[in-house]
Design an enzyme around this catalytic site. Structure first.
Site, PDB file in Angstrom:
ATOM      1  CB  SER A 139      -0.890   0.011   1.252  1.00 48.68           C
ATOM      2  OG  SER A 139      -1.557   1.243   1.388  1.00 48.68           O
ATOM      3  CE1 TYR A 152      -3.824  -2.710   5.195  1.00 46.98           C
ATOM      4  CE2 TYR A 152      -3.451  -0.352   4.913  1.00 46.98           C
ATOM      5  CZ  TYR A 152      -3.683  -1.606   4.375  1.00 46.98           C
ATOM      6  OH  TYR A 152      -3.754  -1.754   3.005  1.00 46.98           O
TER       7      TYR A 152
END
Length: 260
Positions: A139, A152
């Site tokens: 990401s 995360y």
């Protein structure tokens, strides 16, 4: 010769697009997911539309032994994997002290341990053959700390760092490791992580476009592929590592807030 792609998180938005993309390019598939009914439905759909072979493996990635079980089943099927697509991921909003230990351990297993183990199991085989490609879905969050999604962002930083280092280690073997670093995408991931109402996911990118760009980058052996970045994110990607940490974290925390 027809090649075979193993795709984790195959029934989700981005995973589903990877499945259709690889099938359309005449690759056989091993589809991995936690919902056996969805896997069976996807298998039937792909077989009806494309002339490829499809196998499915049901696995719960929160299980610490998931990767070993997947590998064992692939061996029992006598299938040689050419493309490893580590797509499965788990998000979740909330401050570090509010989230439960179980939630965070599950996230670390899904986002870090399973893809690490799958690479550990399959990459040595790729190197021995002198061919094989890995695509790890990370990401753009990997570039910075992420308040209200601290775990995360940290797991994705791990994935990116590990993937890049392995890519360098195998650079002369015929094997490549590519990291996909997307922005917010319109998939079930946001819903599962409770992120659909945040500013960050208010205008998510198309998973179709992200999958196409990721596939192209993987086939070219690129190190990192950025895709699906919002107009807000795009200018910051190159600047993020150089910007003051406190300012960046304030921006991220604001983006995690409700869009209404």
């Amino acid at each position: 010769m027809t090649k075979t792609a193993l795709i984790t998180g195959a029934t989700g938005g981005l995973g589903n697009e990877f499945v259709k993309l690889f099938a359309a390019k005449n690759n056989n598939l091993v589809l991995v997911g936690r919902n056996s009914e969805k896997l069976l439905s996807l298998e039937m759909e792909i077989k009806s539309k494309y002339s490829v072979e499809v196998e499915t493996i049901t696995a719960d990635f929160s299980d610490s032994e998931a990767a070993e079980k997947i590998y064992e089943q692939v061996k029992k099927m006598n299938i040689e994997i050419d493309y490893l697509i580590n797509n499965a991921g788990l998000g979740g909003q909330g401050s570090f002290i509010e989230r439960t230990m179980t939630q965070d351990i599950s996230m670390m297993n899904v986002n870090m341990m399973v893809p690490t183990k799958l690479m550990k199991l399959f990459i040595p085989e790729f190197v021995r053959r002198g061919s094989g490609k890995v695509l790890n879905v990370s990401s753009s969050a990997a570039l910075i700390p992420g308040p209200l999604q601290a775990e995360y962002y940290a797991t994705k930083a791990y994935v990116t760092s590990l993937s890049n280092a392995i890519a360098y280690e195998v650079k002369d073997t015929g094997v490549t490791v590519t990291t996909l670093m997307p922005g917010a995408i319109e998939t079930g991931f946001a819903k599962a992580g409770g992120l659909t109402q945040t500013k960050m996911f208010a205008h998510g990118a198309s998973p179709v476009d992200v999958a196409k760009k990721a596939h192209k980058g993987m086939m070219a052996g690129k190190l990192n592929v950025f895709a699906g970045l919002s107009p807000v994110q795009r200018p910051f990607v190159g600047l993020m590592p150089m910007m003051p940490k406190k300012a960046i974290m304030g921006f991220v925390a604001n983006q995690q807030s409700n869009a209404n």
